[in-house]
Write a protein that holds these residues in place. Structure first.
Motif, PDB file in Angstrom:
ATOM      1  N   PRO A  29      23.805 -20.249 -13.536  1.00 37.83           N
ATOM      2  CA  PRO A  29      24.717 -21.287 -13.026  1.00 37.83           C
ATOM      3  C   PRO A  29      24.918 -22.379 -14.069  1.00 37.83           C
ATOM      4  CG  PRO A  29      23.038 -20.721 -11.395  1.00 37.83           C
ATOM      5  CD  PRO A  29      22.625 -20.059 -12.677  1.00 37.83           C
ATOM      6  N   PHE A  30      26.141 -22.773 -14.262  1.00 43.74           N
ATOM      7  CA  PHE A  30      26.537 -23.830 -15.187  1.00 43.74           C
ATOM      8  C   PHE A  30      26.318 -23.445 -16.659  1.00 43.74           C
ATOM      9  CE2 PHE A  30      25.253 -26.055 -11.231  1.00 43.74           C
ATOM     10  CZ  PHE A  30      26.513 -26.490 -10.848  1.00 43.74           C
ATOM     11  N   LYS A  31      25.093 -23.061 -17.020  1.00 44.22           N
ATOM     12  CA  LYS A  31      24.834 -22.677 -18.404  1.00 44.22           C
ATOM     13  C   LYS A  31      25.634 -21.431 -18.795  1.00 44.22           C
ATOM     14  CE  LYS A  31      20.243 -24.701 -18.984  1.00 44.22           C
ATOM     15  NZ  LYS A  31      18.822 -24.454 -19.331  1.00 44.22           N
ATOM     16  N   LEU A  42      28.563 -21.081 -18.469  1.00 47.21           N
ATOM     17  CA  LEU A  42      29.865 -21.505 -18.977  1.00 47.21           C
ATOM     18  C   LEU A  42      29.875 -21.673 -20.494  1.00 47.21           C
ATOM     19  CD1 LEU A  42      30.802 -24.169 -16.271  1.00 47.21           C
ATOM     20  CD2 LEU A  42      31.626 -21.813 -16.446  1.00 47.21           C
ATOM     21  N   TYR A  43      28.677 -21.731 -21.111  1.00 45.17           N
ATOM     22  CA  TYR A  43      28.664 -21.920 -22.565  1.00 45.17           C
ATOM     23  C   TYR A  43      27.618 -21.082 -23.305  1.00 45.17           C
ATOM     24  CZ  TYR A  43      24.805 -25.144 -21.415  1.00 45.17           C
ATOM     25  OH  TYR A  43      23.645 -25.695 -20.943  1.00 45.17           O
ATOM     26  N   TYR A  44      26.600 -20.563 -22.615  1.00 44.43           N
ATOM     27  CA  TYR A  44      25.580 -19.759 -23.286  1.00 44.43           C
ATOM     28  C   TYR A  44      26.178 -18.565 -24.028  1.00 44.43           C
ATOM     29  CZ  TYR A  44      20.794 -21.414 -22.433  1.00 44.43           C
ATOM     30  OH  TYR A  44      19.605 -22.096 -22.490  1.00 44.43           O
ATOM     31  N   ILE A 100      37.588 -18.397 -13.766  1.00 40.65           N
ATOM     32  CA  ILE A 100      37.938 -19.535 -12.924  1.00 40.65           C
ATOM     33  C   ILE A 100      39.119 -19.208 -12.022  1.00 40.65           C
ATOM     34  CG2 ILE A 100      38.830 -21.899 -12.961  1.00 40.65           C
ATOM     35  CD1 ILE A 100      37.217 -22.288 -15.569  1.00 40.65           C
ATOM     36  N   TYR A 158      38.009 -16.887  -9.285  1.00 35.05           N
ATOM     37  CA  TYR A 158      37.083 -17.580  -8.398  1.00 35.05           C
ATOM     38  C   TYR A 158      37.845 -18.406  -7.368  1.00 35.05           C
ATOM     39  CZ  TYR A 158      33.680 -21.020  -6.769  1.00 35.05           C
ATOM     40  OH  TYR A 158      32.897 -21.827  -5.973  1.00 35.05           O
TER      41      TYR A 158
END
Length: 222
Positions: A114-116, A118-120, A162, A165
């Protein structure tokens, strides 16, 4: 962190830790996403036709439904293939002597945080891209890692994620009818275009890294 560039002597000394062959995995990933690219274009054409000729939409929408169902299956397979290739690509830059910010397992796990998430994956792809490029340039070996293709890959991947979703959330709230019973909207067409570009840039990124790996193996002693 100081970036390490391997010279020709380093290549010779690394043979006991040869980079793992990732070319076959890259090829399978390219084939799968090329298929998604073709299917996405077909769906895009059907949706544009349905919007421009709504009276004739019923004659082609059932074809789209079949393609979408098949495309979902292909996407699951393609994504698994991509993750297998991605993890090995990250492991390989560790094998040839670079320090990385994460273990190779995060090349897979990073997509599901979750959240990470988006950039990991983008950060890991950037590490692979930059360090493969540095290794090739530092040893005078041809490479195919031009520009910021991997940045566009991640941009369209996020746009697709996105878009679907929020589309799913709207459908669950009843704001959209079942997608099999309505004429496509311009929003559908927008998502189709994103799907096409997402698949295209995935192919370009994997192909660029695959071709660079081939050069390193042929001329660098990997």
């Amino acid at each position: 962190m100081e970036t390490q560039i391997l010279d020709n002597n380093d290549f010779g000394n690394k043979k006991e830790e040869s980079m793992r062959n990732n070319i076959d995995r890259a090829n399978y990933t390219i084939y799968a996403y090329s298929f998604i690219f073709i299917l996405s274009i077909i769906v895009l054409i059907i949706n544009v036709y349905s919007i421009s000729s709504p009276s004739n939409a019923d004659s082609v929408l059932f074809i789209k439904d079949i393609i979408l169902g098949f495309n979902l299956l292909v996407f699951v397979v393609a994504f698994i293939l991509f993750l297998m290739w991605f993890r090995r690509a990250y492991k390989n830059i560790q094998i040839i002597g670079y320090e990385t910010k994460h273990t190779d397992g995060w090349a897979v796990g990073g997509f599901f945080l979750p959240f990470k998430g988006l950039y990991y994956p983008y950060n890991i792809m950037t590490e692979i891209w930059q360090k493969m490029k540095l290794t090739a340039e530092g040893n005078g070996i041809k490479h195919y890692l031009k520009g910021g293709i991997h940045g566009w890959w991640w941009f369209f991947w996020l746009m697709s994620f996105i878009g679907y979703y929020f589309s799913f959330k709207m459908e669950m709230r009843g704001e959209l009818e079942n997608f099999t019973t309505v004429i496509p909207t311009f929003g559908d067409v927008f998502l189709n275009i994103i799907d096409v570009l997402d698949a295209l840039f995935t192919v370009l990124v994997v192909k660029s890294l695959r071709d660079t790996e081939k050069e390193l193996r042929e001329h660098g002693g990997f």
